[in-house]
Design a protein around this motif. Sequence first.
Motif, mmCIF file in Angstrom:
data_model
loop_
_atom_site.group_PDB
_atom_site.id
_atom_site.type_symbol
_atom_site.label_atom_id
_atom_site.label_comp_id
_atom_site.label_asym_id
_atom_site.label_seq_id
_atom_site.Cartn_x
_atom_site.Cartn_y
_atom_site.Cartn_z
ATOM 1 N N VAL A 5 37.420 49.317 35.619
ATOM 2 C CA VAL A 5 35.715 48.611 36.042
ATOM 3 C C VAL A 5 34.425 48.517 35.316
ATOM 4 O O VAL A 5 33.593 48.046 35.739
ATOM 5 N N ILE A 6 34.600 49.725 35.987
ATOM 6 C CA ILE A 6 33.412 50.907 36.217
ATOM 7 C C ILE A 6 33.069 50.025 35.514
ATOM 8 O O ILE A 6 31.589 49.961 34.940
ATOM 9 N N ASP A 7 33.256 51.064 34.088
ATOM 10 C CA ASP A 7 32.873 51.412 32.398
ATOM 11 C C ASP A 7 32.520 49.835 32.038
ATOM 12 O O ASP A 7 30.993 50.207 31.126
ATOM 13 N N ILE A 8 33.432 49.147 32.362
ATOM 14 C CA ILE A 8 32.795 47.849 32.086
ATOM 15 C C ILE A 8 31.157 47.932 32.603
ATOM 16 O O ILE A 8 30.344 47.027 31.969
ATOM 17 N N VAL A 9 31.323 47.714 33.922
ATOM 18 C CA VAL A 9 29.471 47.250 34.579
ATOM 19 C C VAL A 9 28.914 48.841 33.629
ATOM 20 O O VAL A 9 27.520 47.409 33.697
ATOM 21 N N ASN A 10 29.707 49.273 33.399
ATOM 22 C CA ASN A 10 28.127 50.161 33.006
ATOM 23 C C ASN A 10 27.901 49.902 32.045
ATOM 24 O O ASN A 10 26.241 50.421 31.435
ATOM 25 N N ASN A 11 28.703 49.525 31.243
ATOM 26 C CA ASN A 11 28.518 48.826 29.612
ATOM 27 C C ASN A 11 28.109 47.035 29.092
ATOM 28 O O ASN A 11 28.113 47.025 27.905
ATOM 29 N N HIS A 12 27.453 46.884 30.295
ATOM 30 C CA HIS A 12 26.864 45.911 30.076
ATOM 31 C C HIS A 12 25.657 45.174 30.517
ATOM 32 O O HIS A 12 25.453 46.073 31.845
ATOM 33 N N GLN A 13 24.559 44.151 30.354
ATOM 34 C CA GLN A 13 23.798 44.513 31.154
ATOM 35 C C GLN A 13 24.369 43.889 32.987
ATOM 36 O O GLN A 13 23.860 44.456 33.717
ATOM 37 N N PHE A 14 25.212 42.861 32.478
ATOM 38 C CA PHE A 14 26.333 42.768 33.611
ATOM 39 C C PHE A 14 26.960 42.075 33.646
ATOM 40 O O PHE A 14 27.009 41.811 32.653
ATOM 41 N N ALA A 15 28.342 41.660 34.219
ATOM 42 C CA ALA A 15 29.860 41.428 34.528
ATOM 43 C C ALA A 15 29.198 40.238 34.851
ATOM 44 O O ALA A 15 28.863 40.168 36.870
#
Length: 266
Positions: free
Chosen positions: A74-84
């Motif tokens: 989940v942390i990877d997802i948030v870090n790798n996108h402008q927003f989640a």
Amino acid sequence: FDADHVLAAWIEKEQQALQRGFEGLRLTGNTFWLERSDWKDFADYESAVDNAVSRRRAIALCSYAIQKCTATEVIDIVNNHQFALVKRMGRWEMMESGRRRRAEEEAAHRNAVLEGINHIFRQTISGDTQEQIGRLCLAVAENITGSKFGFIGETNPQTGLLDGIAISDPGWQACRMTDPSGHGTRPPLGFKIHGIYGRVLQDGKGFYTNDPSSHPDGIGTPEGHPPLTAFLGVPLTHDGQTIGMVAVGNREGGYREEDLVALEAL
């Protein structure tokens, strides 16, 4: 998982869309097929996609099954996108990437400093007077640091005191002096080098304090001067010698290390 191949395919599709007269490309992908052993490669790919999309005519939506993701993922997802967008208890909530936001803020800050420096160079080349350049430099310094006021001073080798080059309002009217030649007002001359601003000149090193009244070098402010809640000062140097200083005050929320770096660059 071949990240480079997939990313190249998206870029090719964007180019095809533009060639066909569309304004850009909207794309979406999901991770139902993703094996856990591929997660690291896929996370790196998502980071590359985010960087690529930010420079292209494209909007990307990536969907994940939250129940299949670990906390780290989940942390990877948030870090790798402008927003989640995360659905919790039936409600959608937006989570911004703090790392990305900080990077964008730092880039904007650096650009503001460079633009300020370029503006000063352009005005200098145009032949403005030293006083006009001084006022411009001070305005730029206040802008890039978010300061309410400030001054630029030059040490006088004959008197050993600090002479003002530029000084800003509001609140500094009490510090201005009438020009004997009859040309209005000019910055004051002959400041004794002491107090917080004196520390910058004596040490030849910039510093800031967000509690000036408690600083060991604090001597208070002149009558008519606005209350000083935060101070930032850096020396002006020439051939390795300190010849003056730039000081600004009262940034809302206080000064930070990046403000010191910005003012030193200026």
